[in-house]
Motif scaffolding. Structure first.
Motif, PDB file in Angstrom:
ATOM      1  N   ARG A 121      10.650 -13.421 -30.590  1.00  0.00           N
ATOM      2  CA  ARG A 121      11.669 -12.489 -31.100  1.00  0.00           C
ATOM      3  C   ARG A 121      12.508 -13.112 -32.206  1.00  0.00           C
ATOM      4  O   ARG A 121      12.985 -12.416 -33.090  1.00  0.00           O
ATOM      5  N   SER A 122      12.701 -14.416 -32.195  1.00  0.00           N
ATOM      6  CA  SER A 122      13.529 -15.044 -33.221  1.00  0.00           C
ATOM      7  C   SER A 122      12.921 -14.857 -34.605  1.00  0.00           C
ATOM      8  O   SER A 122      13.641 -14.635 -35.584  1.00  0.00           O
ATOM      9  N   ILE A 123      11.610 -14.902 -34.722  1.00  0.00           N
ATOM     10  CA  ILE A 123      10.964 -14.687 -36.015  1.00  0.00           C
ATOM     11  C   ILE A 123      11.136 -13.236 -36.453  1.00  0.00           C
ATOM     12  O   ILE A 123      11.370 -12.950 -37.627  1.00  0.00           O
ATOM     13  N   THR A 124      11.060 -12.321 -35.516  1.00  0.00           N
ATOM     14  CA  THR A 124      11.278 -10.909 -35.838  1.00  0.00           C
ATOM     15  C   THR A 124      12.701 -10.690 -36.346  1.00  0.00           C
ATOM     16  O   THR A 124      12.916  -9.961 -37.320  1.00  0.00           O
ATOM     17  N   TYR A 125      13.665 -11.342 -35.732  1.00  0.00           N
ATOM     18  CA  TYR A 125      15.053 -11.198 -36.173  1.00  0.00           C
ATOM     19  C   TYR A 125      15.271 -11.796 -37.556  1.00  0.00           C
ATOM     20  O   TYR A 125      16.024 -11.254 -38.367  1.00  0.00           O
ATOM     21  N   VAL A 126      14.603 -12.893 -37.853  1.00  0.00           N
ATOM     22  CA  VAL A 126      14.697 -13.483 -39.182  1.00  0.00           C
ATOM     23  C   VAL A 126      14.119 -12.528 -40.219  1.00  0.00           C
ATOM     24  O   VAL A 126      14.698 -12.327 -41.295  1.00  0.00           O
ATOM     25  N   MET A 127      12.973 -11.916 -39.893  1.00  0.00           N
ATOM     26  CA  MET A 127      12.359 -10.964 -40.813  1.00  0.00           C
ATOM     27  C   MET A 127      13.260  -9.739 -41.024  1.00  0.00           C
ATOM     28  O   MET A 127      13.407  -9.257 -42.147  1.00  0.00           O
ATOM     29  N   LEU A 128      13.850  -9.241 -39.958  1.00  0.00           N
ATOM     30  CA  LEU A 128      14.741  -8.082 -40.082  1.00  0.00           C
ATOM     31  C   LEU A 128      15.982  -8.412 -40.898  1.00  0.00           C
ATOM     32  O   LEU A 128      16.446  -7.590 -41.694  1.00  0.00           O
ATOM     33  N   SER A 129      16.524  -9.607 -40.718  1.00  0.00           N
ATOM     34  CA  SER A 129      17.695  -9.985 -41.514  1.00  0.00           C
ATOM     35  C   SER A 129      17.317 -10.137 -42.989  1.00  0.00           C
ATOM     36  O   SER A 129      18.110  -9.788 -43.870  1.00  0.00           O
ATOM     37  N   ALA A 130      16.110 -10.626 -43.279  1.00  0.00           N
ATOM     38  CA  ALA A 130      15.667 -10.728 -44.670  1.00  0.00           C
ATOM     39  C   ALA A 130      15.520  -9.343 -45.292  1.00  0.00           C
ATOM     40  O   ALA A 130      15.923  -9.128 -46.446  1.00  0.00           O
ATOM     41  N   VAL A 131      14.958  -8.406 -44.554  1.00  0.00           N
ATOM     42  CA  VAL A 131      14.824  -7.035 -45.064  1.00  0.00           C
ATOM     43  C   VAL A 131      16.201  -6.427 -45.300  1.00  0.00           C
ATOM     44  O   VAL A 131      16.437  -5.747 -46.308  1.00  0.00           O
ATOM     45  N   PHE A 132      17.143  -6.686 -44.403  1.00  0.00           N
ATOM     46  CA  PHE A 132      18.493  -6.172 -44.569  1.00  0.00           C
ATOM     47  C   PHE A 132      19.160  -6.760 -45.813  1.00  0.00           C
ATOM     48  O   PHE A 132      19.842  -6.058 -46.564  1.00  0.00           O
ATOM     49  N   GLN A 171       0.594  -7.751 -39.568  1.00  0.00           N
ATOM     50  CA  GLN A 171       1.163  -9.069 -39.819  1.00  0.00           C
ATOM     51  C   GLN A 171       1.528  -9.774 -38.515  1.00  0.00           C
ATOM     52  O   GLN A 171       2.183 -10.811 -38.534  1.00  0.00           O
ATOM     53  N   HIS A 172       1.136  -9.199 -37.406  1.00  0.00           N
ATOM     54  CA  HIS A 172       1.219  -9.796 -36.063  1.00  0.00           C
ATOM     55  C   HIS A 172       2.632 -10.160 -35.623  1.00  0.00           C
ATOM     56  O   HIS A 172       2.823 -11.116 -34.883  1.00  0.00           O
ATOM     57  N   LEU A 173       3.629  -9.406 -36.030  1.00  0.00           N
ATOM     58  CA  LEU A 173       4.991  -9.691 -35.586  1.00  0.00           C
ATOM     59  C   LEU A 173       5.206  -9.313 -34.124  1.00  0.00           C
ATOM     60  O   LEU A 173       6.110  -9.841 -33.484  1.00  0.00           O
ATOM     61  N   VAL A 174       4.388  -8.425 -33.579  1.00  0.00           N
ATOM     62  CA  VAL A 174       4.550  -8.062 -32.169  1.00  0.00           C
ATOM     63  C   VAL A 174       4.137  -9.209 -31.255  1.00  0.00           C
ATOM     64  O   VAL A 174       4.574  -9.273 -30.108  1.00  0.00           O
ATOM     65  N   ASP A 175       3.308 -10.116 -31.759  1.00  0.00           N
ATOM     66  CA  ASP A 175       2.869 -11.258 -30.960  1.00  0.00           C
ATOM     67  C   ASP A 175       3.739 -12.494 -31.157  1.00  0.00           C
ATOM     68  O   ASP A 175       3.546 -13.498 -30.471  1.00  0.00           O
TER      69      ASP A 175
END
Length: 87
Positions: free
Chosen positions: A62-73, A55-59
């Protein structure tokens, strides 16, 4: 962008982790509790690999990664709350 070699390695790793989940339940020297715990741990690793590379989150920034992590939480919190409401 990741190379074909990276995607192939991730695919082989995902295949190996999926096979390991099956092996945990089939071999007699693993207890059921260990097999369930190891399966959950491997599922987290597999989901991180899929989200990171396929899903290309490594590219992404970081703000999008943090949003995704907060949604998973938040989904995890909802699942825990639902579990308590059932009891």
């Amino acid at each position: 962008m990741s190379s074909v070699r990276t995607y192939t390695l991730i695919y082989v790793l995902l295949l190996s982790l999926g096979t390991a989940k099956f092996v945990f339940f089939e071999l007699p020297w693993f207890t059921y509790e260990f097999a369930v715990g190891a399966t959950l741990f491997l599922a987290v690793i597999k989901s991180l690999l899929i989200a990171g590379w396929y899903q290309h989150l490594v590219d992404e920034p970081r703000s999008i990664t943090y949003v995704m992590l907060s949604a998973v939480f938040m989904v995890f919190l909802l699942a825990v709350a639902a579990g308590f409401s059932i009891q």
